[in-house]
Design an enzyme around this catalytic site. Structure first.
Site, PDB file in Angstrom:
ATOM      1  N   ASP A   1      -6.847   4.032  -5.858  1.00 16.25           N
ATOM      2  CA  ASP A   1      -6.296   2.964  -5.010  1.00 16.25           C
ATOM      3  C   ASP A   1      -6.832   2.452  -3.821  1.00 16.25           C
ATOM      4  O   ASP A   1      -7.332   1.211  -3.969  1.00 16.25           O
ATOM      5  CB  ASP A   1      -4.987   3.636  -4.871  1.00 16.25           C
ATOM      6  CG  ASP A   1      -3.878   2.716  -4.748  1.00 16.25           C
ATOM      7  OD1 ASP A   1      -3.941   1.611  -5.027  1.00 16.25           O
ATOM      8  OD2 ASP A   1      -2.552   2.978  -4.440  1.00 16.25           O
ATOM      9  N   ASP A   2      -6.793   2.884  -2.648  1.00 13.32           N
ATOM     10  CA  ASP A   2      -7.322   2.578  -1.549  1.00 13.32           C
ATOM     11  C   ASP A   2      -8.352   3.576  -0.902  1.00 13.32           C
ATOM     12  O   ASP A   2      -7.670   4.025   0.104  1.00 13.32           O
ATOM     13  CB  ASP A   2      -6.565   1.994  -0.662  1.00 13.32           C
ATOM     14  CG  ASP A   2      -5.662   0.807  -1.235  1.00 13.32           C
ATOM     15  OD1 ASP A   2      -6.095  -0.367  -1.380  1.00 13.32           O
ATOM     16  OD2 ASP A   2      -4.745   1.011  -1.612  1.00 13.32           O
TER      17      ASP A   2
ATOM     18  N   HIS B   1      -8.236   1.497 -11.420  1.00 14.29           N
ATOM     19  CA  HIS B   1      -7.277   1.111 -10.066  1.00 14.29           C
ATOM     20  C   HIS B   1      -7.751   1.520  -8.929  1.00 14.29           C
ATOM     21  O   HIS B   1      -7.540   2.613  -8.342  1.00 14.29           O
ATOM     22  CB  HIS B   1      -5.623   1.851 -10.358  1.00 14.29           C
ATOM     23  CG  HIS B   1      -4.635   1.687  -9.475  1.00 14.29           C
ATOM     24  ND1 HIS B   1      -3.168   1.832  -9.751  1.00 14.29           N
ATOM     25  CD2 HIS B   1      -4.929   0.976  -8.367  1.00 14.29           C
ATOM     26  CE1 HIS B   1      -2.504   1.389  -8.596  1.00 14.29           C
ATOM     27  NE2 HIS B   1      -3.427   0.592  -7.786  1.00 14.29           N
TER      28      HIS B   1
ATOM     29  N   GLU C   1       5.859   2.355  -8.327  1.00  8.96           N
ATOM     30  CA  GLU C   1       5.181   3.094  -7.035  1.00  8.96           C
ATOM     31  C   GLU C   1       6.343   3.436  -5.866  1.00  8.96           C
ATOM     32  O   GLU C   1       6.679   4.470  -5.764  1.00  8.96           O
ATOM     33  CB  GLU C   1       4.145   2.140  -6.317  1.00  8.96           C
ATOM     34  CG  GLU C   1       3.359   2.896  -5.220  1.00  8.96           C
ATOM     35  CD  GLU C   1       2.400   2.064  -4.714  1.00  8.96           C
ATOM     36  OE1 GLU C   1       2.422   0.742  -4.733  1.00  8.96           O
ATOM     37  OE2 GLU C   1       1.514   2.524  -3.921  1.00  8.96           O
TER      38      GLU C   1
ATOM     39  N   HIS D   1       1.396  -3.453 -10.538  1.00  7.49           N
ATOM     40  CA  HIS D   1       1.866  -2.303  -9.949  1.00  7.49           C
ATOM     41  C   HIS D   1       3.544  -2.148 -10.227  1.00  7.49           C
ATOM     42  O   HIS D   1       4.209  -3.261 -10.226  1.00  7.49           O
ATOM     43  CB  HIS D   1       1.976  -2.386  -8.295  1.00  7.49           C
ATOM     44  CG  HIS D   1       0.399  -1.995  -7.796  1.00  7.49           C
ATOM     45  ND1 HIS D   1      -0.779  -2.870  -8.564  1.00  7.49           N
ATOM     46  CD2 HIS D   1       0.134  -1.432  -7.049  1.00  7.49           C
ATOM     47  CE1 HIS D   1      -1.655  -2.410  -7.747  1.00  7.49           C
ATOM     48  NE2 HIS D   1      -1.547  -1.528  -6.981  1.00  7.49           N
TER      49      HIS D   1
HETATM   50  N1  ADE Z   1      -2.430  -3.462  -2.189  1.00  9.77           N
HETATM   51  C1  ADE Z   1      -3.746  -2.372  -1.942  1.00  9.77           C
HETATM   52  N2  ADE Z   1      -2.970  -1.311  -2.269  1.00  9.77           N
HETATM   53  C2  ADE Z   1      -1.808  -1.162  -2.908  1.00  9.77           C
HETATM   54  C3  ADE Z   1      -0.821  -0.193  -3.192  1.00  9.77           C
HETATM   55  N3  ADE Z   1      -1.088   1.034  -3.301  1.00  9.77           N
HETATM   56  N4  ADE Z   1       0.541  -0.859  -3.665  1.00  9.77           N
HETATM   57  C4  ADE Z   1       0.500  -2.075  -3.460  1.00  9.77           C
HETATM   58  N5  ADE Z   1      -0.200  -3.150  -3.373  1.00  9.77           N
HETATM   59  C5  ADE Z   1      -1.583  -2.573  -2.843  1.00  9.77           C
HETATM   60 ZN    ZN Z   2      -2.988  -0.113  -6.048  1.00  8.47          ZN
END
Ligand code: ADE
Ligand code: ZN
Length: 346
Positions: free
Chosen positions: A278-279, A17, A200, A197
């Site tokens: 994630d990011d 992810h 969340e 997703h």
């Molecule tokens: N796009 C990039 N990161 C995300 C996240 N954490 N939740 C939803 N969309 C995303």
């Molecule tokens: Zn994500």
């Protein structure tokens, strides 16, 4: 340093992810902006980092979409992917499944092939040069309508050899999985793996929808499943992988401190969480940082670190032969680490 930092570092890991656009570090943001003649609303790398103070998912997404506007050429996508793969190779990540967001690029005039060719070329080079394996998952942006997702799927059909699955990301609240029922059915019929997703920020019902309406093969995040006992039972019975992202949860305020993270409760309830970034550029850390943040806050036992790392390999979208082999390699890697690494706890 977290108590098991050395163990975490030496364990082989799989990350499933990660949004490649979310690995754009501020330094690269500036260099690509300069290369492409784009002006940014930030004066320095520090100013960018200061802006990464989010109240919720949407707050982050606004910056994320702004950031990706510097990605224009095939070489930009190559550089982005290469930087991520080199970085996680240093974290001993052996295998990774990586999201990309074509709908974040197409409206800017950046072609599907420009994006995919650059990402794919970097994957090939890095696999050859240092052995890391990577697959691509194309995400649909859920704040857009299903027709837009359908057109994006059409573009992907000629690239099935390079895209293993489709996912669903972007603003969750108000955009339930059922909105994408038809496009997910078509993607399944075309042979793509499915992931979304869910949970969340959205309620447990969105997770039910991802399972029962979209028919996903795994769930991204899934944290809010713990609010619904019947859902927990279902996820456990299905051995459904949950791709949990601890630093993301903290930075997007799903939890107020890492000590409140639900991942141990997930393990205790027989769920299948794994750890992901994630990011990583926006949330302050790559794979090992995510493991270490949990380890520090939750005071992990060794067994919990092993279980979480193993769950990452269990979650992979590989055929059963390849997966069995990867799990065998993981177990062998654990034995080697146990035999060699100095450990902080018996
Ligand atoms: N796009 C990039 N990161 C995300 C996240 N954490 N939740 C939803 N969309 C995303
Ligand atoms: Zn994500």
């Amino acid at each position: 340093m977290s108590p098991h930092a050395q163990l975490i570092k030496s364990l082989p890991k799989a990350e499933v992810h990660i949004h490649i656009e979310g690995s754009l570090e501020p330094e690269m943001l500036f260099s690509l902006a300069q290369r492409n003649g784009i002006s940014l609303p930030f004066g320095s790398v520090n100013e960018v980092r200061d802006a990464y103070d989010f109240s919720n998912l949407q707050d982050f997404l606004d910056l994320y979409y702004q950031g990706m506007s510097v990605l224009q050429t095939e070489q930009d996508f190559y550089d982005l992917m290469r930087a991520y793969l080199e970085r996680v190779h240093a974290d001993n990540v052996k295998y990774t499944e990586i999201f990309f967001d074509p709908q974040g690029h197409l409206p800017r005039g950046v072609g599907f092939d420009t994006c995919l060719d650059g990402l794919w070329r970097a994957i090939g080079d890095c696999e050859r040069e240092f052995g890391i394996r990577a697959k691509l998952i194309m995400c649909f942006l859920r704040h857009l309508d299903e027709a837009d997702a359908e057109r994006t799927l059409d573009l992907a059909l000629v690239h099935k050899d390079r895209i293993i699955g489709v996912g669903l990301d972007s603003s969750e609240l108000g955009h339930p999985p059922e909105k994408f029922k038809s496009v997910f059915r078509r993607a399944r019929d075309e042979g793509f793996k499915l992931v979304a997703h869910a949970g969340e920020e959205g309620p447990p019902d969105y997770i039910w929808q991802a399972l029962d309406i979209l028919g996903v093969d795994r769930i991204d995040h899934g944290n809010r499943a713990l609010e619904d006992d019947a859902l927990v039972k279902r996820l456990a019975a299905d051995k459904m992988s949950l791709t949990v992202c601890p630093l993301s949860n903290l930075r997007l305020r799903g939890i107020s401190q890492m000590a409140d993270h639900p991942i141990r409760r997930m393990l205790d309830m027989d769920l299948k969480p794994c750890v992901n970034s994630d990011d990583p550029s926006y949330f302050g850390g790559y794979m090992n940082d995510n493991f270490s943040a949990l380890d520090k806050a939750l005071d992990f036992k060794e067994d919990e670190v092993f279980a979480l790392a193993r769950n990452g390999f269990e979650a992979m979208f590989l055929g059963s032969d390849e997966k069995s082999k990867a799990l065998e390699n993981f177990d062998a890697g654990v034995s080697t680490v146990m035999a060699q690494a100095p450990r902080s706890q018996p």
